[in-house]
Design a protein around this motif. Structure first.
Motif, PDB file in Angstrom:
ATOM      1  N   CYS A 183      -6.584  -0.645   3.723  1.00  0.00           N
ATOM      2  CA  CYS A 183      -6.877  -1.707   4.182  1.00  0.00           C
ATOM      3  C   CYS A 183      -7.811  -3.007   3.851  1.00  0.00           C
ATOM      4  O   CYS A 183      -7.541  -4.039   4.197  1.00  0.00           O
ATOM      5  CB  CYS A 183      -6.905  -1.338   5.738  1.00  0.00           C
ATOM      6  SG  CYS A 183      -5.192  -0.096   5.500  1.00  0.00           S
ATOM      7  N   HIS A 184      -9.075  -2.930   3.802  1.00  0.00           N
ATOM      8  CA  HIS A 184      -9.984  -3.355   3.943  1.00  0.00           C
ATOM      9  C   HIS A 184     -10.047  -4.197   2.337  1.00  0.00           C
ATOM     10  O   HIS A 184     -10.688  -5.362   2.795  1.00  0.00           O
ATOM     11  CB  HIS A 184     -11.769  -2.964   3.747  1.00  0.00           C
ATOM     12  CG  HIS A 184     -12.593  -3.750   4.289  1.00  0.00           C
ATOM     13  ND1 HIS A 184     -13.320  -3.974   4.879  1.00  0.00           N
ATOM     14  CD2 HIS A 184     -13.152  -4.616   2.906  1.00  0.00           C
ATOM     15  CE1 HIS A 184     -14.739  -5.035   4.860  1.00  0.00           C
ATOM     16  NE2 HIS A 184     -13.878  -5.306   3.632  1.00  0.00           N
TER      17      HIS A 184
ATOM     18  N   LEU B  99       1.272  -0.899   0.162  1.00  0.00           N
ATOM     19  CA  LEU B  99      -0.583   0.024  -0.114  1.00  0.00           C
ATOM     20  C   LEU B  99       0.693   1.361  -0.340  1.00  0.00           C
ATOM     21  O   LEU B  99       2.065   1.582   0.806  1.00  0.00           O
ATOM     22  CB  LEU B  99      -0.839   0.169   1.962  1.00  0.00           C
ATOM     23  CG  LEU B  99      -2.095   1.386   1.373  1.00  0.00           C
ATOM     24  CD1 LEU B  99      -2.601   1.665   0.759  1.00  0.00           C
ATOM     25  CD2 LEU B  99      -2.370   0.989   2.625  1.00  0.00           C
TER      26      LEU B  99
ATOM     27  N   GLN C 194      -7.872   5.114   3.422  1.00  0.00           N
ATOM     28  CA  GLN C 194      -6.505   3.891   3.652  1.00  0.00           C
ATOM     29  C   GLN C 194      -7.483   2.975   4.303  1.00  0.00           C
ATOM     30  O   GLN C 194      -7.387   1.701   4.080  1.00  0.00           O
ATOM     31  CB  GLN C 194      -6.123   4.435   4.771  1.00  0.00           C
ATOM     32  CG  GLN C 194      -4.885   3.840   4.912  1.00  0.00           C
ATOM     33  CD  GLN C 194      -3.654   4.377   6.190  1.00  0.00           C
ATOM     34  OE1 GLN C 194      -4.629   5.193   6.313  1.00  0.00           O
ATOM     35  NE2 GLN C 194      -2.351   3.929   6.538  1.00  0.00           N
ATOM     36  N   ALA C 195      -8.891   2.952   4.820  1.00  0.00           N
ATOM     37  CA  ALA C 195      -9.409   2.492   5.659  1.00  0.00           C
ATOM     38  C   ALA C 195      -9.786   1.137   4.140  1.00  0.00           C
ATOM     39  O   ALA C 195     -10.193  -0.053   4.575  1.00  0.00           O
ATOM     40  CB  ALA C 195     -10.763   2.785   6.288  1.00  0.00           C
TER      41      ALA C 195
ATOM     42  N   ILE D 273      -2.771   0.440  -4.080  1.00  0.00           N
ATOM     43  CA  ILE D 273      -1.655  -1.079  -3.861  1.00  0.00           C
ATOM     44  C   ILE D 273      -0.993  -1.507  -4.850  1.00  0.00           C
ATOM     45  O   ILE D 273      -1.641  -1.145  -6.257  1.00  0.00           O
ATOM     46  CB  ILE D 273      -3.102  -1.880  -4.147  1.00  0.00           C
ATOM     47  CG1 ILE D 273      -4.157  -1.840  -2.573  1.00  0.00           C
ATOM     48  CG2 ILE D 273      -3.204  -3.648  -3.867  1.00  0.00           C
ATOM     49  CD1 ILE D 273      -5.508  -2.451  -1.716  1.00  0.00           C
TER      50      ILE D 273
ATOM     51  N   ALA E 199      -7.064  -6.965   3.524  1.00  0.00           N
ATOM     52  CA  ALA E 199      -7.422  -7.751   4.077  1.00  0.00           C
ATOM     53  C   ALA E 199      -8.811  -9.130   3.321  1.00  0.00           C
ATOM     54  O   ALA E 199      -8.468 -10.088   3.606  1.00  0.00           O
ATOM     55  CB  ALA E 199      -8.463  -7.613   5.554  1.00  0.00           C
TER      56      ALA E 199
ATOM     57  N   TYR F 136      -4.820   6.443  -2.105  1.00  0.00           N
ATOM     58  CA  TYR F 136      -3.974   5.281  -1.504  1.00  0.00           C
ATOM     59  C   TYR F 136      -4.364   4.234  -2.959  1.00  0.00           C
ATOM     60  O   TYR F 136      -5.335   3.233  -3.228  1.00  0.00           O
ATOM     61  CB  TYR F 136      -5.207   4.577  -0.791  1.00  0.00           C
ATOM     62  CG  TYR F 136      -4.960   6.043   0.651  1.00  0.00           C
ATOM     63  CD1 TYR F 136      -4.220   5.760   1.375  1.00  0.00           C
ATOM     64  CD2 TYR F 136      -5.949   7.062   0.164  1.00  0.00           C
ATOM     65  CE1 TYR F 136      -3.168   6.846   2.786  1.00  0.00           C
ATOM     66  CE2 TYR F 136      -6.128   7.881   1.757  1.00  0.00           C
ATOM     67  CZ  TYR F 136      -4.601   7.665   2.410  1.00  0.00           C
ATOM     68  OH  TYR F 136      -3.922   8.476   3.568  1.00  0.00           O
TER      69      TYR F 136
END
Length: 219
Positions: free
Chosen positions: A204-205, A175, A200-201, A187, A208, A185
């Motif tokens: 990250c999700h 990231l 960002q959340a 990837i 995940a 953001y």
């Protein structure tokens, strides 16, 4: 049979009123072989000298006609492991919702599929009843599963892995940020931009979800 041969790409090419479709030499040969063995028709087994020839399609059509009205159960790709077949059949009967991970079955590397990977298992109609992924509880149908490419099957209710390839792994993901872009953001997958997010959340999700650490994609 309205089919031609594309030797360069190793494909049979079918012409329809709506356009064209194709079938690879290898899967055509494999399925015809499996069907002949299942129906115990050695006379319709293709030999290696027929690989990529129209005679394979002729034999396949003959076998399909012979199989009409015969209960072959769920029809899996010949390369699908027995363990995967058993789990998909159990899930078809139980109706449990699952997350499917597709990838390279030799290395266990995930292809990072994020769409059409959650649902319950059904199967198609017709002579060869292939496994389907039914994405919504209200749907009557679904899309065919690449069952030979499954490297992980995760139950949604508790996140438990019902099947996991011995070498299951993700490609290298990182990231990073790009402040000059409206979706800053970023990837990177194996060093290449794969996805962008506003927050960002969200990024990250997504990572995940790809790892199976959360079972639901971004809303």
């Amino acid at each position: 049979m309205n089919a031609t041969i594309n030797n360069e790409q190793q494909l049979y090419v079918y012409q329809h009123v709506e356009g064209y479709s194709c079938w690879g030499f290898a899967p055509a040969f494999s399925e015809t072989t499996a069907l002949a063995q299942r129906l115990q028709r050695e006379d319709l087994l293709p030999d290696l000298g027929e690989f990529g020839q129209l005679s394979v399609l002729d034999k396949h059509q003959s076998l399909i006609r012979l199989a009409a009205g015969v209960d072959l159960g769920t029809w899996f790709d010949p390369k699908t492991p027995t363990a995967v077949r058993k789990i998909l059949e159990q899930l078809r009967k139980s109706g449990e919702r699952v997350r499917l991970f597709l990838g390279d079955t030799d290395s266990g590397l995930s292809w990072l599929d994020e769409f059409d990977v959650i649902g319950r298992i059904g199967r198609s109609c017709g002579t060869l009843k292939v496994p389907l992924l039914i994405g919504d509880e209200s749907d009557a149908g679904g899309h065919a599963i690449l069952d030979a490419c499954l490297i992980r099957i995760q139950r949604l209710s508790d996140g438990e892995d019902l099947y996991r390839h011995e070498y299951f792994h993700l490609p290298d993901m990182n990231l990073t940020t790009d402040s000059n872009h409206p979706y800053p953001y970023v990837i990177l997958v194996e060093g290449e931009t794969h996805a962008r997010f506003a927050r960002q959340a969200q990024a990250c999700h997504w990572m995940a979800f790809m790892a199976g650490e959360v079972t639901q994609p971004l809303a």
